[in-house]
Design a protein around this motif. Structure first.
Motif, PDB file in Angstrom:
ATOM      1  N   LYS A 199     -30.967 -15.944  35.610  1.00  0.00           N
ATOM      2  CA  LYS A 199     -31.469 -15.121  34.510  1.00  0.00           C
ATOM      3  C   LYS A 199     -32.392 -15.948  33.611  1.00  0.00           C
ATOM      4  O   LYS A 199     -33.476 -15.494  33.222  1.00  0.00           O
ATOM      5  CB  LYS A 199     -30.301 -14.548  33.715  1.00  0.00           C
ATOM      6  N   HIS A 200     -31.965 -17.166  33.282  1.00  0.00           N
ATOM      7  CA  HIS A 200     -32.786 -18.025  32.436  1.00  0.00           C
ATOM      8  C   HIS A 200     -34.132 -18.342  33.084  1.00  0.00           C
ATOM      9  O   HIS A 200     -35.176 -18.319  32.424  1.00  0.00           O
ATOM     10  CB  HIS A 200     -32.048 -19.325  32.134  1.00  0.00           C
ATOM     11  N   ALA A 201     -34.108 -18.637  34.384  1.00  0.00           N
ATOM     12  CA  ALA A 201     -35.364 -18.950  35.069  1.00  0.00           C
ATOM     13  C   ALA A 201     -36.307 -17.757  35.055  1.00  0.00           C
ATOM     14  O   ALA A 201     -37.523 -17.914  34.890  1.00  0.00           O
ATOM     15  CB  ALA A 201     -35.082 -19.394  36.506  1.00  0.00           C
ATOM     16  N   SER A 202     -35.754 -16.556  35.200  1.00  0.00           N
ATOM     17  CA  SER A 202     -36.611 -15.365  35.193  1.00  0.00           C
ATOM     18  C   SER A 202     -37.217 -15.101  33.822  1.00  0.00           C
ATOM     19  O   SER A 202     -38.197 -14.361  33.702  1.00  0.00           O
ATOM     20  CB  SER A 202     -35.817 -14.135  35.649  1.00  0.00           C
ATOM     21  N   LEU A 203     -36.651 -15.709  32.790  1.00  0.00           N
ATOM     22  CA  LEU A 203     -37.184 -15.578  31.438  1.00  0.00           C
ATOM     23  C   LEU A 203     -38.097 -16.746  31.067  1.00  0.00           C
ATOM     24  O   LEU A 203     -38.706 -16.736  29.995  1.00  0.00           O
ATOM     25  CB  LEU A 203     -36.037 -15.512  30.428  1.00  0.00           C
ATOM     26  N   GLY A 204     -38.139 -17.779  31.914  1.00  0.00           N
ATOM     27  CA  GLY A 204     -38.946 -18.942  31.610  1.00  0.00           C
ATOM     28  C   GLY A 204     -38.312 -19.861  30.584  1.00  0.00           C
ATOM     29  O   GLY A 204     -39.010 -20.551  29.839  1.00  0.00           O
ATOM     30  N   ILE A 205     -36.975 -19.921  30.556  1.00  0.00           N
ATOM     31  CA  ILE A 205     -36.267 -20.804  29.623  1.00  0.00           C
ATOM     32  C   ILE A 205     -36.568 -22.262  29.969  1.00  0.00           C
ATOM     33  O   ILE A 205     -36.640 -22.643  31.142  1.00  0.00           O
ATOM     34  CB  ILE A 205     -34.748 -20.549  29.686  1.00  0.00           C
ATOM     35  N   THR A 206     -36.720 -23.103  28.946  1.00  0.00           N
ATOM     36  CA  THR A 206     -37.004 -24.528  29.159  1.00  0.00           C
ATOM     37  C   THR A 206     -35.856 -25.375  28.608  1.00  0.00           C
ATOM     38  O   THR A 206     -35.064 -24.928  27.775  1.00  0.00           O
ATOM     39  CB  THR A 206     -38.304 -24.938  28.462  1.00  0.00           C
ATOM     40  N   SER A 207     -35.787 -26.620  29.060  1.00  0.00           N
ATOM     41  CA  SER A 207     -34.693 -27.505  28.661  1.00  0.00           C
ATOM     42  C   SER A 207     -34.698 -27.767  27.163  1.00  0.00           C
ATOM     43  O   SER A 207     -33.628 -27.934  26.558  1.00  0.00           O
ATOM     44  CB  SER A 207     -34.775 -28.820  29.444  1.00  0.00           C
ATOM     45  N   ASP A 208     -35.861 -27.816  26.532  1.00  0.00           N
ATOM     46  CA  ASP A 208     -35.918 -28.059  25.090  1.00  0.00           C
ATOM     47  C   ASP A 208     -35.218 -26.962  24.290  1.00  0.00           C
ATOM     48  O   ASP A 208     -34.723 -27.220  23.185  1.00  0.00           O
ATOM     49  CB  ASP A 208     -37.371 -28.169  24.618  1.00  0.00           C
TER      50      ASP A 208
ATOM     51  N   VAL B  12     -43.346 -19.163  34.830  1.00  0.00           N
ATOM     52  CA  VAL B  12     -42.960 -18.214  35.877  1.00  0.00           C
ATOM     53  C   VAL B  12     -43.761 -16.913  35.825  1.00  0.00           C
ATOM     54  O   VAL B  12     -43.565 -16.040  36.675  1.00  0.00           O
ATOM     55  CB  VAL B  12     -41.455 -17.875  35.775  1.00  0.00           C
ATOM     56  N   TRP B  13     -44.659 -16.774  34.860  1.00  0.00           N
ATOM     57  CA  TRP B  13     -45.299 -15.477  34.632  1.00  0.00           C
ATOM     58  C   TRP B  13     -46.629 -15.347  35.350  1.00  0.00           C
ATOM     59  O   TRP B  13     -47.362 -16.316  35.516  1.00  0.00           O
ATOM     60  CB  TRP B  13     -45.508 -15.253  33.137  1.00  0.00           C
ATOM     61  N   ARG B  14     -46.941 -14.114  35.752  1.00  0.00           N
ATOM     62  CA  ARG B  14     -48.220 -13.805  36.388  1.00  0.00           C
ATOM     63  C   ARG B  14     -48.612 -12.384  36.006  1.00  0.00           C
ATOM     64  O   ARG B  14     -47.769 -11.576  35.598  1.00  0.00           O
ATOM     65  CB  ARG B  14     -48.109 -13.914  37.907  1.00  0.00           C
TER      66      ARG B  14
ATOM     67  N   ARG C 218     -43.500   5.854  30.113  1.00  0.00           N
ATOM     68  CA  ARG C 218     -44.554   6.545  29.369  1.00  0.00           C
ATOM     69  C   ARG C 218     -45.941   5.974  29.647  1.00  0.00           C
ATOM     70  O   ARG C 218     -46.927   6.709  29.756  1.00  0.00           O
ATOM     71  CB  ARG C 218     -44.236   6.427  27.872  1.00  0.00           C
ATOM     72  N   GLU C 219     -46.034   4.636  29.805  1.00  0.00           N
ATOM     73  CA  GLU C 219     -47.340   3.986  29.801  1.00  0.00           C
ATOM     74  C   GLU C 219     -47.817   3.445  31.150  1.00  0.00           C
ATOM     75  O   GLU C 219     -49.023   3.364  31.388  1.00  0.00           O
ATOM     76  CB  GLU C 219     -47.327   2.820  28.791  1.00  0.00           C
ATOM     77  N   ALA C 220     -46.895   2.999  32.005  1.00  0.00           N
ATOM     78  CA  ALA C 220     -47.312   2.293  33.222  1.00  0.00           C
ATOM     79  C   ALA C 220     -47.876   3.269  34.243  1.00  0.00           C
ATOM     80  O   ALA C 220     -47.156   4.115  34.776  1.00  0.00           O
ATOM     81  CB  ALA C 220     -46.131   1.529  33.815  1.00  0.00           C
ATOM     82  N   LYS C 221     -49.161   3.121  34.517  1.00  0.00           N
ATOM     83  CA  LYS C 221     -49.858   4.003  35.467  1.00  0.00           C
ATOM     84  C   LYS C 221     -50.613   3.163  36.478  1.00  0.00           C
ATOM     85  O   LYS C 221     -50.872   1.978  36.266  1.00  0.00           O
ATOM     86  CB  LYS C 221     -50.818   4.931  34.711  1.00  0.00           C
ATOM     87  N   ALA C 222     -50.969   3.788  37.584  1.00  0.00           N
ATOM     88  CA  ALA C 222     -51.729   3.087  38.615  1.00  0.00           C
ATOM     89  C   ALA C 222     -52.989   2.483  38.008  1.00  0.00           C
ATOM     90  O   ALA C 222     -53.723   3.153  37.280  1.00  0.00           O
ATOM     91  CB  ALA C 222     -52.080   4.041  39.749  1.00  0.00           C
ATOM     92  N   GLY C 223     -53.222   1.214  38.312  1.00  0.00           N
ATOM     93  CA  GLY C 223     -54.372   0.495  37.791  1.00  0.00           C
ATOM     94  C   GLY C 223     -54.069  -0.368  36.588  1.00  0.00           C
ATOM     95  O   GLY C 223     -54.839  -1.276  36.265  1.00  0.00           O
ATOM     96  N   ASP C 224     -52.948  -0.114  35.908  1.00  0.00           N
ATOM     97  CA  ASP C 224     -52.584  -0.906  34.732  1.00  0.00           C
ATOM     98  C   ASP C 224     -52.103  -2.293  35.147  1.00  0.00           C
ATOM     99  O   ASP C 224     -51.644  -2.506  36.270  1.00  0.00           O
ATOM    100  CB  ASP C 224     -51.479  -0.212  33.936  1.00  0.00           C
ATOM    101  N   LEU C 225     -52.181  -3.236  34.197  1.00  0.00           N
ATOM    102  CA  LEU C 225     -51.718  -4.600  34.412  1.00  0.00           C
ATOM    103  C   LEU C 225     -50.383  -4.816  33.710  1.00  0.00           C
ATOM    104  O   LEU C 225     -50.173  -4.350  32.589  1.00  0.00           O
ATOM    105  CB  LEU C 225     -52.751  -5.608  33.895  1.00  0.00           C
ATOM    106  N   LEU C 226     -49.479  -5.531  34.390  1.00  0.00           N
ATOM    107  CA  LEU C 226     -48.183  -5.884  33.828  1.00  0.00           C
ATOM    108  C   LEU C 226     -47.954  -7.386  33.968  1.00  0.00           C
ATOM    109  O   LEU C 226     -48.459  -8.012  34.911  1.00  0.00           O
ATOM    110  CB  LEU C 226     -47.050  -5.147  34.546  1.00  0.00           C
ATOM    111  N   THR C 227     -47.196  -7.947  33.043  1.00  0.00           N
ATOM    112  CA  THR C 227     -46.802  -9.353  33.118  1.00  0.00           C
ATOM    113  C   THR C 227     -45.442  -9.424  33.805  1.00  0.00           C
ATOM    114  O   THR C 227     -44.463  -8.846  33.318  1.00  0.00           O
ATOM    115  CB  THR C 227     -46.725  -9.978  31.718  1.00  0.00           C
ATOM    116  N   VAL C 228     -45.389 -10.125  34.941  1.00  0.00           N
ATOM    117  CA  VAL C 228     -44.217 -10.111  35.813  1.00  0.00           C
ATOM    118  C   VAL C 228     -43.845 -11.548  36.163  1.00  0.00           C
ATOM    119  O   VAL C 228     -44.714 -12.392  36.379  1.00  0.00           O
ATOM    120  CB  VAL C 228     -44.510  -9.310  37.103  1.00  0.00           C
ATOM    121  N   SER C 229     -42.548 -11.811  36.241  1.00  0.00           N
ATOM    122  CA  SER C 229     -42.088 -13.149  36.606  1.00  0.00           C
ATOM    123  C   SER C 229     -42.036 -13.320  38.118  1.00  0.00           C
ATOM    124  O   SER C 229     -42.119 -12.358  38.879  1.00  0.00           O
ATOM    125  CB  SER C 229     -40.700 -13.419  36.016  1.00  0.00           C
TER     126      SER C 229
END
Length: 398
Positions: free
Chosen positions: A87-96, A154-156, A242-253
């Motif tokens: 779960k932490h890795a999917s959120l991009g948690i860091t050691s600091d 981890v994000w793209r 409500r908002e996510a439609k074909a062609g839209d961009l999302l930030t995904v891990s």
């Protein structure tokens, strides 16, 4: 392993700390968010903060970890740590960030317990914290290395390539790399995090299982709209509906998660309820695509057939596997599913082969009931695996 100096101190103080742990964690989060408001806005799930579930999960994990250090000093609760680390890795948690948590957690412990926190007590609980934190940091480092990612990176950006309304409150989204290249590999059963920017500027994150088999160009997630669209609990799923439609961009891990299809040819039980069907679809899709002949028993529970997302796809996948069988339970089966059973899943009615490995996903009451039924029927606890989305209020179990 706890040091010989700390073990008796933890044993003596665990009841007092356990009794106050929810008060401690509530104060901890207040102190943390006062010092770092960006963490509540852009990292922590506001819905789980609002309903108190995150506090309960943190309290449970600390108490469970300390208890296991005392009860089983030569082992670690690896199942619990693996779920948290993924779960932490999917959120991009860091050691600091563990240092930040330590600062505010121990300030809360000192404030709640007062004079009871002697230097000896503080040192012993500090040891517990860093044993758990360092185990998680190491596990997360391995996950980042396996994903080919720098710590926390981890994000793209991915494009919504298709959208399908599966049921009245469930939608599936096909995700494609922004440049059209293959989305990348994952293990059947894993999930991704999706980050969306809400109207108030917060960037909230939720996890969704990849609901189709790996190996194709695209990924797919299936999102159930959480009740309470105007509350923090349902704000991300409502936004996606409500908002996510074909062609839209999302930030995904990148994909993470430890509820993954095992190698081998042993029998499987895939038991799900509601939107918990999604990791099972990826597992079944992979088995079908690889021509698997292993025995697979698929069990699904839902309110009605109309609420069962991907029902037709599930039936087709089961039919494609020579040794697979599907059993459905609906609270209200109606005339649309004459072959389904009415009510809740009855584990005693299942035919369980020797050596079965079970995978569970769905609401906590469903998973608890199925797990208890399996254990009662002689299935080993180590052979029962589960996935929880949101805070894990079932920590410490295999």
């Amino acid at each position: 392993m706890l040091s010989t100096e700390s073990a008796p101190v933890i044993r003596a103080t665990l009841p007092a700390v356990g009794a106050a742990i929810e008060e401690i964690t509530a104060l901890f989060y207040r102190k943390l968010f006062e010092a770092h408001p960006e963490l509540l806005r852009d990292l922590f799930n506001r819905g789980n903060q609002a309903n108190g579930e995150q506090r309960k999960a943190l309290a449970g994990s600390i108490a469970a970890f300390a208890g296991m250090l005392l009860e089983r000093p030569d082992s670690r609760p690896d199942a619990m740590l693996a779920r948290i680390a993924n779960k932490h890795a999917s959120l991009g948690i860091t050691s600091d960030q563990y240092k930040v948590v330590h600062t505010h957690l121990f300030a809360a412990i000192a404030e709640v317990l007062g004079d009871a926190v002697t230097p000896e007590v503080a040192s012993a609980w500090d040891e517990v914290y860093w044993l758990m934190a360092n185990a998680l940091i190491a596990a997360e480092a391995r996950l980042y290395q396996e994903a080919g990612a720098a710590e926390g990176e981890v994000w793209r950006t991915m494009r919504v390539a298709g959208r399908t309304q599966e049921t009245a409150d469930t939608v599936s989204l096909v995700l494609r790399s922004e440049d059209g290249s293959p989305a990348g590999p994952f293990r059947p059963g894993q999930y991704v995090s999706v980050q969306v920017e809400l109207p108030d500027g917060a960037r909230q994150i939720r996890q969704y299982s990849l609901s189709a088999a790996p190996g194709g160009t695209d990924w797919r997630i299936t999102v159930k709209q959480v009740q309470g669209a105007g509350t923090p609990e349902g704000e991300v799923s409502s936004w996606l509906h409500r908002e996510a439609k074909a062609g839209d961009l999302l930030t995904v891990s990148m994909p993470f998660g430890d509820l993954v299809l095992p190698d081998g040819d042993g029998p499987l039980l895939l038991a799900s309820a509601g939107i918990g069907c999604t990791p099972m679809l990826a597992m079944l899709g992979h088995l079908a695509e690889t021509g698997s002949t292993r025995p697979v028993q698929v069990v699904h529970a839902d309110r009605t057939p109309a609420d069962h997302a991907h029902l037709t796809e599930l039936q087709e996948l089961v039919q494609a596997l020579p040794k697979a069988a599907l059993e459905r339970w609906y609270e209200q089966p109606g005339d649309a599913a004459p072959q389904a059973r009415a009510g809740l899943v009855d584990v005693d009615a299942l035919e369980l082969p020797a050596g079965v490995t079970a995978y569970l996903c769905g609401p906590l009451p469903f998973m608890r009931a199925v797990r208890e039924g399996l254990l009662r029927r002689g299935v080993s606890a180590s052979a029962v695996h589960y996935e929880v989305f949101g805070p894990d209020l079932w920590l410490g179990q295999n």
